[in-house]
Scaffold this motif. Structure first.
Motif, PDB file in Angstrom:
ATOM      1  N   GLU A 130      34.036  13.957 -15.587  1.00  0.00           N
ATOM      2  CA  GLU A 130      34.492  15.294 -15.206  1.00  0.00           C
ATOM      3  C   GLU A 130      35.979  15.339 -14.882  1.00  0.00           C
ATOM      4  OE1 GLU A 130      30.228  16.236 -12.970  1.00  0.00           O
ATOM      5  OE2 GLU A 130      32.013  15.760 -11.805  1.00  0.00           O
ATOM      6  N   ARG A 137      38.542  11.253 -20.208  1.00  0.00           N
ATOM      7  CA  ARG A 137      37.132  11.183 -19.835  1.00  0.00           C
ATOM      8  C   ARG A 137      36.372  10.214 -20.730  1.00  0.00           C
ATOM      9  NH1 ARG A 137      36.004  17.697 -18.989  1.00  0.00           N
ATOM     10  NH2 ARG A 137      37.643  18.003 -17.423  1.00  0.00           N
ATOM     11  N   GLU A 194      35.616  19.336  -8.803  1.00  0.00           N
ATOM     12  CA  GLU A 194      34.189  19.059  -8.916  1.00  0.00           C
ATOM     13  C   GLU A 194      33.376  20.335  -8.759  1.00  0.00           C
ATOM     14  OE1 GLU A 194      32.722  15.907  -6.501  1.00  0.00           O
ATOM     15  OE2 GLU A 194      34.636  14.859  -6.489  1.00  0.00           O
ATOM     16  N   PRO A 337      26.592  20.770 -16.995  1.00  0.00           N
ATOM     17  CA  PRO A 337      27.202  20.101 -15.835  1.00  0.00           C
ATOM     18  C   PRO A 337      26.341  20.149 -14.582  1.00  0.00           C
ATOM     19  CG  PRO A 337      28.833  21.434 -16.981  1.00  0.00           C
ATOM     20  CD  PRO A 337      27.501  21.763 -17.607  1.00  0.00           C
TER      21      PRO A 337
END
Length: 399
Positions: A130, A137, A194, A337
């Motif tokens: 993430e 990533r 996040e 996600p």
């Protein structure tokens, strides 16, 4: 509230990634350090020889169980908070384990150590998947996969060199330092963007497991994961059980037999390019197929052709190393996600449940010809390669 962007945290990514990779190596090595020194552990902690494998199984089972706690917890509390708290807990438990002397406390301590260690691998993978640019990533996951896999051999080598010479307790001290320093570094890292889940009852999140298992693409990840580390742990314990004397006759010790395959664990660094060219589905299937071929060649070589067997072991290890990032990328391609932390956690749970079964399978094979053991493992991985080859990918399902 101000939220950091990937560009704002980019200057910290490389150094933080390298420290996380080194920490991942130190965490996952805890599972494998006892593999080459099981007879020494049995003597040191007054364990019957046939029960020495509990040093592996207790850790691996608790490790797998911990994934199902810390992954979902990181979806709620944030990846960094869970990693920092988990590494501090791991450092404290590992320090305590260094001082125990009785078999009961040793096995219990290994189980607690395994549970605390589970706070890092799945959360670190989700954190890096993430964080930063898309390229960062992919490379972050590739390097972490390399660390997790190479720990399978480096941990055994560390156990052979350090633990066999100075004792298991002293081998733990440098690892404690790594956990503490990484926890401090993560605590000081800037906040990332996040995504946290709504504050619903904690156990409610586990209902999503049934949705994950209803995804055909994820079933084609979880079944291969069960056999991957089970075959790996079984293979190397099986080498010691069945071929230790044969290796000695050829002037080869267990450390050399393991070290030969070490370069194959850098195969995940090829994964970003391979995944871009072929896609995660084909990469995972190709890795499983290569691993099955390597084991089949080991079975064909057997005890009489040691040199060929060791060469084939490199093919097998390369197949395992390619499979893991392909399977993880397949999870990322087929989950949203909101459930990715749970999906990765369940993957690692299944992976290390397989690892916990490895010592049992290896010990159960003592009366078998070594060729039969390797052929059984090759057949299992070959079947999962065929299962994986059937397409079932549906992008971002399991919502």
């Amino acid at each position: 509230m101000h939220r950091s962007t990937p560009e704002m945290i980019q200057p910290h990514t490389t150094s933080l990634l390298m420290q996380m990779v080194f920490c991942a190596l130190a965490v996952v090595s805890l599972l494998y350090i006892p593999v080459p020194i099981l007879p020494l552990l049995a003597t040191a902690y007054q364990l019957p020889q046939e029960q020495a494998g509990l040093a592996l199984s207790a850790f691996a089972f608790a490790y797998a169980t911990g994934f199902m706690v810390f992954g979902p917890l990181s979806d709620r509390l944030g990846r960094r908070a869970v990693m920092v708290g988990g590494l501090v807990l791991l450092a404290v438990i590992t320090l305590g384990l260094a001082w125990v002397a009785t078999p009961g406390l040793f096995i219990a301590g290994r189980a607690l150590q395994g549970f605390a260690a589970a706070s890092f691998p799945p959360v670190a993978l989700a954190y890096l998947s993430e964080r930063g640019t898309p390229k960062q990533r992919v490379w972050g996951v590739a390097w972490m996969s390399t660390a997790f896999l190479s720990a399978g051999l480096l941990g055994q080598i560390y156990g052979s060199v350090v633990a066999s010479r100075w004792g298991f307790s002293w081998a733990l001290i440098p690892l404690i330092v790594v956990y503490a320093l990484t926890a401090l570094r993560l605590a000081a890292a800037p906040e990332s963007n996040e995504t946290r889940r709504p504050q619903s009852p904690f156990w409610e999140g586990y209902r999503q497991i049934f949705t994950l298992l209803g995804n055909p693409a994820l079933r084609r990840v979880y079944l291969p994961a069960l056999l991957l580390l089970m075959s790996f742990v079984t293979f190397y314990i099986g080498l010691d059980i069945h071929l230790g004397t044969a290796f000695e006759g050829h002037g080869i010790n267990g450390l050399q037999a393991r070290g030969l395959a070490l370069p194959a664990f850098f195969a995940p660094l090829l994964a970003p390019r391979l995944i871009r060219l072929w896609g995660p589905h084909r990469v995972a299937t190709a890795g499983l197929t290569l691993a099955a071929i390597g084991l089949a060649l080991c079975a064909g070589a057997g005890e009489k052709r040691i040199t060929l067997l060791l060469a084939a072991s490199v093919i097998y290890v390369a197949g395992v190393a390619i499979s893991v990032p392909g399977l993880i990328a397949r999870i990322a391609a087929t989950t949203s996600p909101e459930v990715r932390g749970l999906a990765v956690s369940f993957y690692t749970f299944v992976l290390f449940i397989g690892a916990s079964l490895g010592p049992w399978l290896a010990n159960s094979s003592r009366a078998w010809p070594v060729e039969s053991l390797f052929l059984l493992l090759a057949t299992g991985l070959g079947a999962t390669a065929i299962f994986s080859a059937v397409r079932g990918d549906k992008p971002h399902c399991a919502r």
